[in-house]
Design a protein around this motif. Structure first.
Motif, short mmCIF file in Angstrom:
data_model
loop_
_atom_site.label_atom_id
_atom_site.label_comp_id
_atom_site.label_asym_id
_atom_site.label_seq_id
_atom_site.Cartn_x
_atom_site.Cartn_y
_atom_site.Cartn_z
N ASP A 1 0.85 -1.19 0.00
CA ASP A 1 0.00 0.00 0.00
C ASP A 1 0.89 1.24 0.00
O ASP A 1 1.93 1.27 0.66
N PHE A 2 0.45 2.24 -0.74
CA PHE A 2 1.24 3.47 -0.80
C PHE A 2 0.31 4.67 -0.88
O PHE A 2 -0.83 4.57 -1.36
N ARG A 3 0.81 5.82 -0.45
CA ARG A 3 0.03 7.05 -0.47
C ARG A 3 0.45 7.91 -1.66
O ARG A 3 1.63 8.06 -1.95
N ALA A 4 -0.56 8.44 -2.33
CA ALA A 4 -0.31 9.36 -3.44
C ALA A 4 -1.60 10.10 -3.76
O ALA A 4 -2.70 9.52 -3.65
N PHE A 5 -1.47 11.34 -4.12
CA PHE A 5 -2.62 12.15 -4.54
C PHE A 5 -3.72 12.17 -3.47
O PHE A 5 -4.91 12.18 -3.78
N GLY A 6 -3.31 12.15 -2.21
CA GLY A 6 -4.27 12.25 -1.12
C GLY A 6 -5.00 10.97 -0.78
O GLY A 6 -5.94 11.00 0.02
N GLY A 7 -4.60 9.85 -1.36
CA GLY A 7 -5.27 8.59 -1.09
C GLY A 7 -4.30 7.46 -0.84
O GLY A 7 -3.08 7.60 -1.06
#
Length: 692
Positions: free
Chosen positions: A348-354
């Motif tokens: 899982d990774f965070r990007a663009f606020g999600g």
């Protein structure tokens, strides 16, 4: 009288003391309204590309352990036939020699519908398909049916979709014991045992089952034995991130092969339908599977899983028995061994606020296959077919959570498939010297033919789910899938036999209102190029495994619903309308009904009593050998009615059931106007104990 019935009083006495303590709790539970697990909260593991049912861009059906218990189904195949768009193809009315058709694949469902058990393929390397008799119902925790999905992660054969069977697992510090005894028509005895528990970081489980039945048909008996166990280690201390397991299963059976009956006997009455022209055709199977795996949850770095399985299967059988020939000269054997390895990484990774998810995986399969016909060493008669398969694949999946209501899924797969199939005959060669002298070599297996093939395949998927409002979700997807010829097909193949490829597009809606109402409906279209089938060459008349010259197209509508009408009444219904066509020809694909439907009602009639009734409708189908729909009479539609009564007895439950209540005579399969009669009206009783 059935042996299991005679044993019921003794088991009841043994468990009497255990029934008294939990009586008050059980009585309170009996008074509660009928409830089902809420489908949108169930995690879908089959394609490993999705999350919950709500976020899966395919038609999905889920059977929980509670659904299985309340269904009163007598076998895995019987249970699966109650899902939308699935149709039962059975030769003898039990799980042996039974296939599950999904989305109108017809006779090729054995190779186009993928059956998984705890992440391991149950489908064999040949045309025998998945042997559902190796998985007793008592061993199952959950079944997930994902229509149209799975090609990216599972690859070869995930054409119509995937059926993922998840078996029970032990949990540390949580002991559980269940015993189930059953008896019924056709001298059926059924015993099932499950025990699980553990201590500290170690969990164990053991499943055992035994089924004996004479079957509806003469020489239609089945004697089946299953044992499965697992030891699981949950890491503690410095190894808290590890989860490792080793499990093994052993299946043995002996069964009869009564064969078909002609149209006259099928219409003549029950005695004629129960008869057989093959009273001595028999078979037996031994199937052993070892599976080991380890998972490492590395926190922010993701999760890594490695699983390996080894399967060793042997099937001996005699078809077309003759009393004039020694048995060992007629016996045929299929022996196969298969090693599967899978490595999976998820992050899982965070990007663009999600928070989004990435999945990567590789898998390899190595298998050997041997089919011995007409004995092993019968001069000029014995034949052996030896095959090898090696498949390798790599895939990547991506899930993007655009916001709380919108998710996109995508996946790509590359696959390489290599196979070799050789046919050899036990013979010798002779030369003539000056007459009358003839010199011959010793009898040995001599090569007759050989076929080697290597193919590259690709699969892909793009899907979207959108929660329009809190209760309503829409989904859509487009999938590319493929299937390679299996070893049986390569052994008797046209010279240009090649893999089939295809694509499926689908869209649908899901509506949920709390725990009381769930509705779903979807439309799909599947188009296959070069679909593999067994049929006659129009020019030569020779029947071989070949590819359809024209594309095939299946399109349809599927729907499912569950409604808690009152606190005591629950209704379930599903159905499918499918148009299975050869493109460019005015003909339906054989053995595919255009209409199927199921309905079920449960009524809690008292504090500890539940009545249920079920209907299964299957529409008209064309004969399995009638590719033009004009040469043979079609198989008529049928409606089957089942009923059951469940009575709670504290920690025990008693179930009484009647299947095919209206005594309908029907056959799920027919070839050239010969049929395989299914069981007529029959009854059963089951007593189940669960502790704690």
């Amino acid at each position: 009288m059935s042996r299991a019935v005679l044993r019921l009083p003794r088991f009841a006495a043994c468990f009497a003391s255990a029934l008294c303590a939990p009586w008050a709790c059980a009585q309170a539970a009996d008074q509660a309204p009928i409830r089902a697990d809420t489908a949108p909260e169930v995690i879908v593991t089959a394609p490993r590309l999705y999350g919950t049912v709500r976020t899966t861009p395919h038609g999905v059906s889920v059977f929980t352990a509670d659904d299985i218990r309340r269904s009163a189904a007598t076998s895995v195949a019987d249970l699966l036939s109650r899902a939308a768009g699935l149709n039962l193809h059975s030769y003898f009315g039990n799980d042996k020699s039974t296939r599950i058709d999904m989305r109108g694949m017809g006779d090729t469902a054995t190779s186009n519908v993928l059956i998984m058990v705890d992440g391991v393929r149950l489908n064999e390397l040949d045309l025998s398909g998945a042997d559902l008799s190796t998985v007793p119902l008592s061993q199952i925790e959950r079944i997930e049916v994902v229509r149209g999905g799975g090609a990216v992660v599972h690859g070869d054969g995930a054409v119509a979709g995937v059926v993922n069977i998840i078996t029970r697992r032990g949990q540390p510090e949580h002991a559980r014991l269940s015993v189930e005894l059953g008896a019924g028509s056709y001298k059926m005895d059924d015993m099932r045992f499950h025990a699980s528990g553990g201590s500290g970081p170690v969990a164990l489980f053991l499943n055992m089952s035994q089924l004996d039945t004479e079957g509806f048909r003469r020489n239609g008996d089945l004697r089946s034995r299953n044992v499965a166990g697992e030891v699981r280690f949950f890491g503690a201390g410095e190894l808290h991130f590890l989860d490792a397991y080793l499990r093994a299963s052993h299946h043995k059976d002996v069964y009869g092969l009564p064969g078909p009956v002609n149209a006259a006997n099928f219409a003549a009455g029950t005695d004629a339908r129960r008869g057989t022209n093959a009273p001595n055709d028999r078979g037996q199977t031994e199937d052993i599977t070892w599976t080991a795996g380890v998972g490492a949850n590395m926190g922010w770095a993701g999760r890594l899983e490695l699983q390996g399985s080894y399967r060793d299967r042997r099937n001996d059988f005699v078809i077309g028995f003759s009393p004039l020939i020694a048995l060992d000269r007629q016996r045929s054997t299929i022996a196969s061994k298969r090693l599967d390895l899978q490595l999976r990484y998820d992050k899982d990774f965070r990007a663009f606020g999600g928070v989004h998810s990435l999945g990567l995986g590789i898998n390899e399969q190595d298998g050997t296959y041997a089919r011995y016909s007409n004995g092993r060493y019968v001069p000029d008669q014995s034949e052996q077919r030896l095959g090898e398969v090696r498949a390798q694949g790599a895939f990547a999946t991506l899930k993007l959570r655009i916001n709380a209501d919108l998710e996109l899924t995508a996946g790509l797969r590359e696959n390489r498939f290599s196979s070799r199939m050789a046919t050899e005959r036990f013979t010798r060669s002779c030369v003539f010297m000056p007459f009358p002298i003839r010199v011959c070599t010793p009898y040995v297996y001599t090569p007759q033919s050989q076929r080697i093939a290597t193919w590259e395949n690709q699969a892909s998927e793009l899907g979207v789910t959108w929660r329009i409002v809190p209760r309503l979700t829409a989904y859509a997807s487009a999938t590319r899938h493929f299937r390679n010829p299996n070893l049986d097909e390569l052994a008797q193949a046209a010279v240009d036999l090649r893999p089939q490829s295809g694509r499926t597009t689908e869209a649908g809606l899901r509506y949920t209102r709390g725990r009381d109402l769930e509705l779903s409906a979807g439309v799909f279209e599947m188009r296959n190029e070069s679909e593999i089938y067994f049929g006659a060459d129009p020019a030569s008349g020779l029947s071989l495994n070949r590819n359809y010259e024209l594309p095939t197209r299946r399109k349809g509508v599927e729907f499912e619903g569950r409604w808690q009408a009152t606190t005591t009444i629950m209704l379930r219904a599903n159905g499918a309308i499918i148009e299975p066509r050869f493109v460019g020809v005015d003909a339906d694909i054989p053995h595919v009904p255009r209409h199927t439907a199921n309905a079920r009602i449960e009524w809690r009639a008292g504090e500890r009593t539940t009545l249920s009734g079920a209907l299964r409708h299957v529409g008209k189908r064309f004969d399995g050998n009638d590719f033009t729909n004009r040469t043979q009479p079609p198989l008529p539609r049928y409606l089957i009615v089942d009923a059951a009564l469940r009575v709670g007895l504290g920690a025990a439950e008693l179930v009484l059931g009647i299947n095919n209540l209206t005594n309908r005579a029907y056959s799920t399969l027919g070839y050239s106007a010969t049929y395989y009669p299914m069981p007529e009206r029959n009854a059963f009783v089951r007593l189940r104990f669960v502790l704690p």
